[in-house]
Design an enzyme around this catalytic site. Structure first.
Site, PDB file in Angstrom:
ATOM      1  N   ASN A  41       0.839  -1.196   0.000  1.00  0.00           N
ATOM      2  CA  ASN A  41       0.000   0.000   0.000  1.00  0.00           C
ATOM      3  C   ASN A  41       0.873   1.244   0.000  1.00  0.00           C
ATOM      4  O   ASN A  41       1.927   1.300   0.638  1.00  0.00           O
ATOM      5  CB  ASN A  41      -1.030  -0.005   1.133  1.00  0.00           C
ATOM      6  CG  ASN A  41      -0.464  -0.221   2.510  1.00  0.00           C
ATOM      7  OD1 ASN A  41       0.548  -0.884   2.687  1.00  0.00           O
ATOM      8  ND2 ASN A  41      -1.117   0.343   3.509  1.00  0.00           N
ATOM      9  N   GLU A  43       0.267   5.190   0.606  1.00  0.00           N
ATOM     10  CA  GLU A  43      -0.675   6.234   1.031  1.00  0.00           C
ATOM     11  C   GLU A  43      -0.225   7.596   0.518  1.00  0.00           C
ATOM     12  O   GLU A  43       0.861   7.741  -0.051  1.00  0.00           O
ATOM     13  CB  GLU A  43      -0.805   6.202   2.564  1.00  0.00           C
ATOM     14  CG  GLU A  43      -1.364   4.862   3.028  1.00  0.00           C
ATOM     15  CD  GLU A  43      -1.653   4.785   4.515  1.00  0.00           C
ATOM     16  OE1 GLU A  43      -1.189   5.661   5.282  1.00  0.00           O
ATOM     17  OE2 GLU A  43      -2.349   3.828   4.907  1.00  0.00           O
ATOM     18  N   CYS A  52      -3.986   0.522  -2.691  1.00  0.00           N
ATOM     19  CA  CYS A  52      -3.867  -0.691  -1.879  1.00  0.00           C
ATOM     20  C   CYS A  52      -2.787  -1.621  -2.437  1.00  0.00           C
ATOM     21  O   CYS A  52      -2.438  -1.569  -3.624  1.00  0.00           O
ATOM     22  CB  CYS A  52      -5.187  -1.454  -1.871  1.00  0.00           C
ATOM     23  SG  CYS A  52      -6.519  -0.656  -0.973  1.00  0.00           S
ATOM     24  N   GLU A  54      -2.950  -4.789  -3.055  1.00  0.00           N
ATOM     25  CA  GLU A  54      -3.424  -5.746  -4.067  1.00  0.00           C
ATOM     26  C   GLU A  54      -3.445  -5.119  -5.453  1.00  0.00           C
ATOM     27  O   GLU A  54      -3.005  -5.727  -6.434  1.00  0.00           O
ATOM     28  CB  GLU A  54      -4.832  -6.248  -3.715  1.00  0.00           C
ATOM     29  CG  GLU A  54      -4.917  -7.025  -2.415  1.00  0.00           C
ATOM     30  CD  GLU A  54      -5.186  -6.149  -1.201  1.00  0.00           C
ATOM     31  OE1 GLU A  54      -4.740  -4.983  -1.173  1.00  0.00           O
ATOM     32  OE2 GLU A  54      -5.846  -6.649  -0.277  1.00  0.00           O
ATOM     33  N   CYS A  85     -10.044  -5.280   0.064  1.00  0.00           N
ATOM     34  CA  CYS A  85     -11.186  -4.356   0.090  1.00  0.00           C
ATOM     35  C   CYS A  85     -12.031  -4.574  -1.165  1.00  0.00           C
ATOM     36  O   CYS A  85     -11.630  -5.283  -2.104  1.00  0.00           O
ATOM     37  CB  CYS A  85     -10.700  -2.911   0.194  1.00  0.00           C
ATOM     38  SG  CYS A  85     -10.103  -2.222  -1.376  1.00  0.00           S
ATOM     39  N   CYS A  88     -10.386  -3.705  -4.534  1.00  0.00           N
ATOM     40  CA  CYS A  88      -9.344  -4.679  -4.914  1.00  0.00           C
ATOM     41  C   CYS A  88      -9.955  -5.997  -5.342  1.00  0.00           C
ATOM     42  O   CYS A  88      -9.421  -6.671  -6.235  1.00  0.00           O
ATOM     43  CB  CYS A  88      -8.365  -4.874  -3.760  1.00  0.00           C
ATOM     44  SG  CYS A  88      -7.311  -3.432  -3.489  1.00  0.00           S
TER      45      CYS A  88
HETATM   46  N1  THU Z   1      -5.298  -1.540   2.381  1.00  0.00           N
HETATM   47  C1  THU Z   1      -4.723  -2.361   1.463  1.00  0.00           C
HETATM   48  O1  THU Z   1      -3.574  -2.137   1.051  1.00  0.00           O
HETATM   49  N2  THU Z   1      -5.446  -3.413   1.020  1.00  0.00           N
HETATM   50  C2  THU Z   1      -6.714  -3.698   1.392  1.00  0.00           C
HETATM   51  O2  THU Z   1      -7.348  -4.553   0.814  1.00  0.00           O
HETATM   52  C3  THU Z   1      -7.295  -2.995   2.525  1.00  0.00           C
HETATM   53  C4  THU Z   1      -6.638  -1.712   2.886  1.00  0.00           C
HETATM   54  C5  THU Z   1      -4.531  -0.384   2.878  1.00  0.00           C
HETATM   55  C6  THU Z   1      -5.055   0.933   2.399  1.00  0.00           C
HETATM   56  C7  THU Z   1      -4.582   1.864   3.482  1.00  0.00           C
HETATM   57  O3  THU Z   1      -3.253   2.267   3.182  1.00  0.00           O
HETATM   58  C8  THU Z   1      -4.534   0.985   4.720  1.00  0.00           C
HETATM   59  O4  THU Z   1      -4.569  -0.353   4.276  1.00  0.00           O
HETATM   60  C9  THU Z   1      -5.680   1.215   5.681  1.00  0.00           C
HETATM   61  O5  THU Z   1      -6.902   1.141   5.052  1.00  0.00           O
END
Ligand code: THU
Length: 128
Positions: A41, A43, A52, A54, A85, A88
């Site tokens: 991920n 940000e 994300c 994935e 999520c 994804c």
């Molecule tokens: N996140 C992912 O990388 N994958 C997911 O499927 C769920 C959430 C990350 C996004 C964000 O940087 C952090 O987790 C919190 O939501």
């Protein structure tokens, strides 16, 4: 026996850029030709631009010429392990109708089929 896909996802989790949520995620996907691609991920100060793990891994796979994905591993620091999520799930589904997804946390694992994660999915076959 260690699974190289799990090891790849664990390694890339360490590279996550998550200064806001502190929630680090690593993902490794295996293409049908055996190649492995990873993503974490990433940000952003403009929170909604976060990518994300994935989707990052899927983009790496596609950029390298892969199309069909057979396995994905998602590593997080929560139990039960974090599942992909909604966004994804849809993106994974595009390249893995039969994808097997393994969630890995500090204390255990969970396995999902793509059909469990995204039942009644809309996919590329609908547009064919
Ligand atoms: N996140 C992912 O990388 N994958 C997911 O499927 C769920 C959430 C990350 C996004 C964000 O940087 C952090 O987790 C919190 O939501």
């Amino acid at each position: 026996m260690t699974d190289p896909l799990v090891e790849a996802a664990r390694a890339v989790q360490q590279r996550a850029y998550a200064p806001y949520s502190r929630f680090r995620v690593g993902c490794a996907v295996e293409a049908d030709d055996g190649r492995v691609f990873v993503g974490c991920n990433v940000e952003n100060a403009s929170y909604g631009l976060t990518i994300c793990a994935e989707r990052s891994a899927v983009c790496a796979a596609v950029a390298a010429g892969a199309r069909a994905l057979r396995r994905a591993v998602v590593v997080s620091d929560t139990d039960p392990p974090a599942a992909p999520c909604g966004a994804c799930r849809q993106v994974l589904r595009e390249f893995g109708r039969e994808l097997s997804v393994l969630g890995v946390g500090p204390a255990g694992t969970t396995t999902w089929t793509m059909a469990e994660l995204l039942p009644s999915a809309f996919g590329p076959e609908q547009l064919a």
